[in-house]
Design a protein around this motif. Structure first.
Motif, PDB file in Angstrom:
ATOM      1  N   ILE A  83     -21.892  35.217 -11.283  1.00 39.31           N
ATOM      2  CA  ILE A  83     -21.458  33.859 -11.602  1.00 39.31           C
ATOM      3  C   ILE A  83     -22.651  32.913 -11.599  1.00 39.31           C
ATOM      4  O   ILE A  83     -22.804  32.065 -12.482  1.00 39.31           O
ATOM      5  CB  ILE A  83     -20.373  33.385 -10.606  1.00 39.31           C
ATOM      6  N   LEU A  84     -23.505  33.109 -10.612  1.00 42.59           N
ATOM      7  CA  LEU A  84     -24.665  32.233 -10.525  1.00 42.59           C
ATOM      8  C   LEU A  84     -25.535  32.336 -11.775  1.00 42.59           C
ATOM      9  O   LEU A  84     -25.885  31.329 -12.386  1.00 42.59           O
ATOM     10  CB  LEU A  84     -25.482  32.607  -9.275  1.00 42.59           C
ATOM     11  N   THR A  85     -25.826  33.553 -12.154  1.00 38.95           N
ATOM     12  CA  THR A  85     -26.665  33.713 -13.362  1.00 38.95           C
ATOM     13  C   THR A  85     -25.934  33.142 -14.578  1.00 38.95           C
ATOM     14  O   THR A  85     -26.529  32.475 -15.414  1.00 38.95           O
ATOM     15  CB  THR A  85     -26.954  35.206 -13.686  1.00 38.95           C
ATOM     16  N   ARG A 141     -12.544  33.337 -17.693  1.00 38.96           N
ATOM     17  CA  ARG A 141     -11.866  34.536 -17.174  1.00 38.96           C
ATOM     18  C   ARG A 141     -12.906  35.454 -16.548  1.00 38.96           C
ATOM     19  O   ARG A 141     -13.931  35.748 -17.168  1.00 38.96           O
ATOM     20  CB  ARG A 141     -11.144  35.247 -18.319  1.00 38.96           C
ATOM     21  N   LEU A 142     -12.632  35.862 -15.318  1.00 37.92           N
ATOM     22  CA  LEU A 142     -13.532  36.797 -14.650  1.00 37.92           C
ATOM     23  C   LEU A 142     -12.860  38.159 -14.655  1.00 37.92           C
ATOM     24  O   LEU A 142     -11.704  38.284 -14.258  1.00 37.92           O
ATOM     25  CB  LEU A 142     -13.783  36.379 -13.195  1.00 37.92           C
ATOM     26  N   ILE A 143     -13.556  39.178 -15.099  1.00 40.23           N
ATOM     27  CA  ILE A 143     -12.922  40.498 -15.172  1.00 40.23           C
ATOM     28  C   ILE A 143     -13.709  41.518 -14.368  1.00 40.23           C
ATOM     29  O   ILE A 143     -14.917  41.680 -14.538  1.00 40.23           O
ATOM     30  CB  ILE A 143     -12.798  41.011 -16.617  1.00 40.23           C
ATOM     31  N   LYS A 144     -12.967  42.184 -13.472  1.00 39.79           N
ATOM     32  CA  LYS A 144     -13.553  43.267 -12.699  1.00 39.79           C
ATOM     33  C   LYS A 144     -12.819  44.530 -13.159  1.00 39.79           C
ATOM     34  O   LYS A 144     -11.603  44.638 -12.983  1.00 39.79           O
ATOM     35  CB  LYS A 144     -13.286  42.989 -11.218  1.00 39.79           C
ATOM     36  N   TYR A 145     -13.533  45.430 -13.785  1.00 44.02           N
ATOM     37  CA  TYR A 145     -12.893  46.648 -14.310  1.00 44.02           C
ATOM     38  C   TYR A 145     -12.818  47.711 -13.217  1.00 44.02           C
ATOM     39  O   TYR A 145     -13.677  47.757 -12.328  1.00 44.02           O
ATOM     40  CB  TYR A 145     -13.682  47.185 -15.511  1.00 44.02           C
ATOM     41  N   LYS A 146     -11.788  48.559 -13.301  1.00 47.01           N
ATOM     42  CA  LYS A 146     -11.713  49.701 -12.379  1.00 47.01           C
ATOM     43  C   LYS A 146     -12.788  50.692 -12.766  1.00 47.01           C
ATOM     44  O   LYS A 146     -13.202  50.722 -13.928  1.00 47.01           O
ATOM     45  CB  LYS A 146     -10.355  50.381 -12.518  1.00 47.01           C
ATOM     46  N   THR A 147     -13.202  51.518 -11.842  1.00 44.54           N
ATOM     47  CA  THR A 147     -14.070  52.624 -12.246  1.00 44.54           C
ATOM     48  C   THR A 147     -13.142  53.798 -12.570  1.00 44.54           C
ATOM     49  O   THR A 147     -12.075  53.930 -11.963  1.00 44.54           O
ATOM     50  CB  THR A 147     -15.078  53.010 -11.146  1.00 44.54           C
ATOM     51  N   PRO A 148     -13.522  54.650 -13.534  1.00 45.39           N
ATOM     52  CA  PRO A 148     -12.607  55.725 -13.928  1.00 45.39           C
ATOM     53  C   PRO A 148     -12.270  56.654 -12.755  1.00 45.39           C
ATOM     54  O   PRO A 148     -13.092  56.859 -11.874  1.00 45.39           O
ATOM     55  CB  PRO A 148     -13.401  56.485 -14.995  1.00 45.39           C
ATOM     56  N   LEU A 169     -19.263  35.613 -23.877  1.00 49.64           N
ATOM     57  CA  LEU A 169     -19.149  36.668 -22.864  1.00 49.64           C
ATOM     58  C   LEU A 169     -20.476  36.910 -22.165  1.00 49.64           C
ATOM     59  O   LEU A 169     -21.534  36.875 -22.790  1.00 49.64           O
ATOM     60  CB  LEU A 169     -18.759  37.988 -23.532  1.00 49.64           C
ATOM     61  N   TYR A 170     -20.378  37.192 -20.895  1.00 48.17           N
ATOM     62  CA  TYR A 170     -21.571  37.535 -20.123  1.00 48.17           C
ATOM     63  C   TYR A 170     -21.183  38.726 -19.250  1.00 48.17           C
ATOM     64  O   TYR A 170     -20.090  38.766 -18.708  1.00 48.17           O
ATOM     65  CB  TYR A 170     -21.979  36.338 -19.258  1.00 48.17           C
ATOM     66  N   GLN A 171     -22.032  39.719 -19.146  1.00 48.73           N
ATOM     67  CA  GLN A 171     -21.652  40.933 -18.406  1.00 48.73           C
ATOM     68  C   GLN A 171     -22.765  41.374 -17.460  1.00 48.73           C
ATOM     69  O   GLN A 171     -23.903  40.938 -17.576  1.00 48.73           O
ATOM     70  CB  GLN A 171     -21.349  42.053 -19.395  1.00 48.73           C
ATOM     71  N   ASN A 172     -22.403  42.234 -16.524  1.00 45.81           N
ATOM     72  CA  ASN A 172     -23.456  42.822 -15.694  1.00 45.81           C
ATOM     73  C   ASN A 172     -24.070  43.992 -16.474  1.00 45.81           C
ATOM     74  O   ASN A 172     -23.878  44.118 -17.685  1.00 45.81           O
ATOM     75  CB  ASN A 172     -22.912  43.226 -14.311  1.00 45.81           C
ATOM     76  N   HIS A 173     -24.812  44.852 -15.782  1.00 42.15           N
ATOM     77  CA  HIS A 173     -25.579  45.874 -16.494  1.00 42.15           C
ATOM     78  C   HIS A 173     -24.722  47.052 -16.977  1.00 42.15           C
ATOM     79  O   HIS A 173     -25.226  47.952 -17.638  1.00 42.15           O
ATOM     80  CB  HIS A 173     -26.695  46.412 -15.578  1.00 42.15           C
ATOM     81  N   VAL A 174     -23.424  47.041 -16.643  1.00 41.36           N
ATOM     82  CA  VAL A 174     -22.588  48.186 -17.032  1.00 41.36           C
ATOM     83  C   VAL A 174     -21.948  47.921 -18.400  1.00 41.36           C
ATOM     84  O   VAL A 174     -21.088  47.045 -18.543  1.00 41.36           O
ATOM     85  CB  VAL A 174     -21.514  48.470 -15.958  1.00 41.36           C
ATOM     86  N   ASN A 175     -22.381  48.686 -19.402  1.00 40.96           N
ATOM     87  CA  ASN A 175     -21.864  48.498 -20.759  1.00 40.96           C
ATOM     88  C   ASN A 175     -20.455  49.071 -20.897  1.00 40.96           C
ATOM     89  O   ASN A 175     -19.964  49.734 -20.003  1.00 40.96           O
ATOM     90  CB  ASN A 175     -22.797  49.172 -21.762  1.00 40.96           C
ATOM     91  N   GLY A 176     -19.853  48.845 -22.034  1.00 46.10           N
ATOM     92  CA  GLY A 176     -18.509  49.375 -22.259  1.00 46.10           C
ATOM     93  C   GLY A 176     -17.802  48.649 -23.393  1.00 46.10           C
ATOM     94  O   GLY A 176     -16.804  49.130 -23.924  1.00 46.10           O
ATOM     95  N   SER A 224     -19.746  55.800 -12.739  1.00 48.64           N
ATOM     96  CA  SER A 224     -19.283  55.404 -11.406  1.00 48.64           C
ATOM     97  C   SER A 224     -19.602  53.948 -11.077  1.00 48.64           C
ATOM     98  O   SER A 224     -19.215  53.449 -10.033  1.00 48.64           O
ATOM     99  CB  SER A 224     -19.948  56.316 -10.366  1.00 48.64           C
ATOM    100  N   GLU A 225     -20.312  53.272 -11.976  1.00 49.03           N
ATOM    101  CA  GLU A 225     -20.638  51.887 -11.669  1.00 49.03           C
ATOM    102  C   GLU A 225     -19.587  50.952 -12.246  1.00 49.03           C
ATOM    103  O   GLU A 225     -18.997  51.222 -13.296  1.00 49.03           O
ATOM    104  CB  GLU A 225     -22.007  51.544 -12.251  1.00 49.03           C
ATOM    105  N   ARG A 226     -19.391  49.840 -11.537  1.00 49.19           N
ATOM    106  CA  ARG A 226     -18.317  48.940 -11.932  1.00 49.19           C
ATOM    107  C   ARG A 226     -18.805  47.889 -12.945  1.00 49.19           C
ATOM    108  O   ARG A 226     -19.871  47.329 -12.789  1.00 49.19           O
ATOM    109  CB  ARG A 226     -17.775  48.230 -10.688  1.00 49.19           C
ATOM    110  N   ARG A 227     -17.969  47.666 -13.937  1.00 48.36           N
ATOM    111  CA  ARG A 227     -18.307  46.632 -14.931  1.00 48.36           C
ATOM    112  C   ARG A 227     -17.673  45.295 -14.531  1.00 48.36           C
ATOM    113  O   ARG A 227     -16.488  45.250 -14.175  1.00 48.36           O
ATOM    114  CB  ARG A 227     -17.781  47.045 -16.313  1.00 48.36           C
ATOM    115  N   TYR A 228     -18.460  44.257 -14.582  1.00 49.68           N
ATOM    116  CA  TYR A 228     -17.964  42.897 -14.390  1.00 49.68           C
ATOM    117  C   TYR A 228     -18.272  42.115 -15.651  1.00 49.68           C
ATOM    118  O   TYR A 228     -19.351  42.292 -16.237  1.00 49.68           O
ATOM    119  CB  TYR A 228     -18.699  42.194 -13.249  1.00 49.68           C
ATOM    120  N   SER A 229     -17.357  41.258 -16.055  1.00 50.54           N
ATOM    121  CA  SER A 229     -17.707  40.376 -17.160  1.00 50.54           C
ATOM    122  C   SER A 229     -17.059  39.013 -16.949  1.00 50.54           C
ATOM    123  O   SER A 229     -16.076  38.877 -16.215  1.00 50.54           O
ATOM    124  CB  SER A 229     -17.297  40.974 -18.506  1.00 50.54           C
TER     125      SER A 229
END
Ligand SMILES: O=C(O)CCC(=O)C(=O)O
Ligand SMILES: [Fe+2]
Length: 287
Positions: A83-85, A141-148, A169-176, A224-229
């Motif tokens: 969020i800060l970034t 909207r803040l989205i925290k995706y489940k890990t598979p 849209l802004y995301q962390n390092h986990v693509n998808g 195994s890493e979680r995606r946030y956007s």
């Protein structure tokens, strides 16, 4: 689901002399237009802040009122960092242009293509654009995706178009994130770290009489890493009727969508029919 990657046009908004009516401004405008006609989205880079913006703005950080009540501060470190970034980057973007201005130059460029006398300068005075721009709200909207649950790739967010005007849209390092391109293939969007992905929604597609593409997109999750956007959506205000301006309708571009109430369309898009048809927008108000 072995999809290819796509490199979206990366448009740089941090030129020092990116001010209305300069050569750079017109170049950027034209890059935005091309990207939106072809993909309905692009990568926006705001790495360098123009020098003159440093002085007054960066010390006194005042959250924009449009963020009121929209950010639920999550306890997790990942969120705090994201969020800060996002806010710092977004603040630079909003101070400089604001979603309204980005939106405006997209529209104005679109209009210039179909206006009878094709002079871009005239488009700045196009009143329909201003009225429309003044009729927008924003939500975050803040989205925290489940890990598979297994080693398989899973659907994180089903294929959809955004019903709103424009999404940042802004995301962390986990693509998808995947885009359904005009040649009908799902392609992975792996944004350059730190950039925003701008996606056009149905409202702008309808308003520009289909000139600007509103792409289907979805999110696949794997690993195994979680995606946030984080998505900042600009949306027509409640009760607003999207009406294609007459300047955008002519023999070559007949009217595609009847005027429609955004809130009523939203309600339809969540019905079983709206979710199952190929395009909720076309089914709801297509001519
Ligand atoms: O998580 C993402 O990158 C996509 C989010 C999205 O498409 C949406 O919220 O409409
Ligand atoms: Fe979306």
């Amino acid at each position: 689901m072995g999809s290819k990657n796509i490199k979206l046009p990366k448009i740089i908004f941090s030129h020092e002399d990116l001010k209305p009516d300069t050569l750079v401004w017109n170049q950027v405008k034209s890059q935005v237009y091309k990207a939106l006609v072809e993909y309905g989205c692009f990568e926006a880079s705001f790495d360098k802040i123009p020098i003159y913006l440093y002085k007054p703005n960066l010390k006194t950080f005042q959250p924009n009122p449009m963020w009121d009540n929209t950010i639920l501060f999550h306890s997790m470190k990942a969120w705090a960092l994201m969020i800060l970034t996002f806010l710092i980057k977004l603040k630079n973007l909003l101070k400089f242009y604001g979603p309204k201005e980005i939106f405006l130059f997209v529209i104005l460029r679109a209009i210039s293509r179909v206006k009878p006398n094709n002079k871009e300068d005239d488009c700045g005075e196009f009143r329909g654009g201003k009225v429309h721009v003044n009729s927008t709200n924003y939500f975050l909207r803040l989205i925290k995706y489940k890990t598979p649950q297994s080693s398989e790739t899973e659907m994180g967010l089903r294929a959809h178009t955004d019903t709103e005007i424009l999404t940042i849209l802004y995301q962390n390092h986990v693509n998808g994130l995947q885009l359904f391109t005009k040649d009908k293939q799902w392609k992975n969007i792996n944004p350059t770290p730190g950039t925003f992905t701008i996606i056009i929604g149905d409202s702008l597609h309808a308003w520009t009489n289909g000139t600007i593409h509103a792409p289907y997109h979805r999110v696949l999750i794997r690993g195994s890493e979680r995606r946030y956007s984080i998505g900042l959506f600009s949306t027509p205000k409640d009760g607003y009727t999207i009406t294609t301006p007459k300047e955008l309708i002519n023999e070559d571009h007949p009217l595609l969508f009847k005027p429609y109430n955004h809130l009523e369309f939203l309600t339809f898009s969540y019905t079983e029919e709206g979710m199952q048809c190929e395009s909720a927008l076309k089914t709801y108000c297509g001519v």
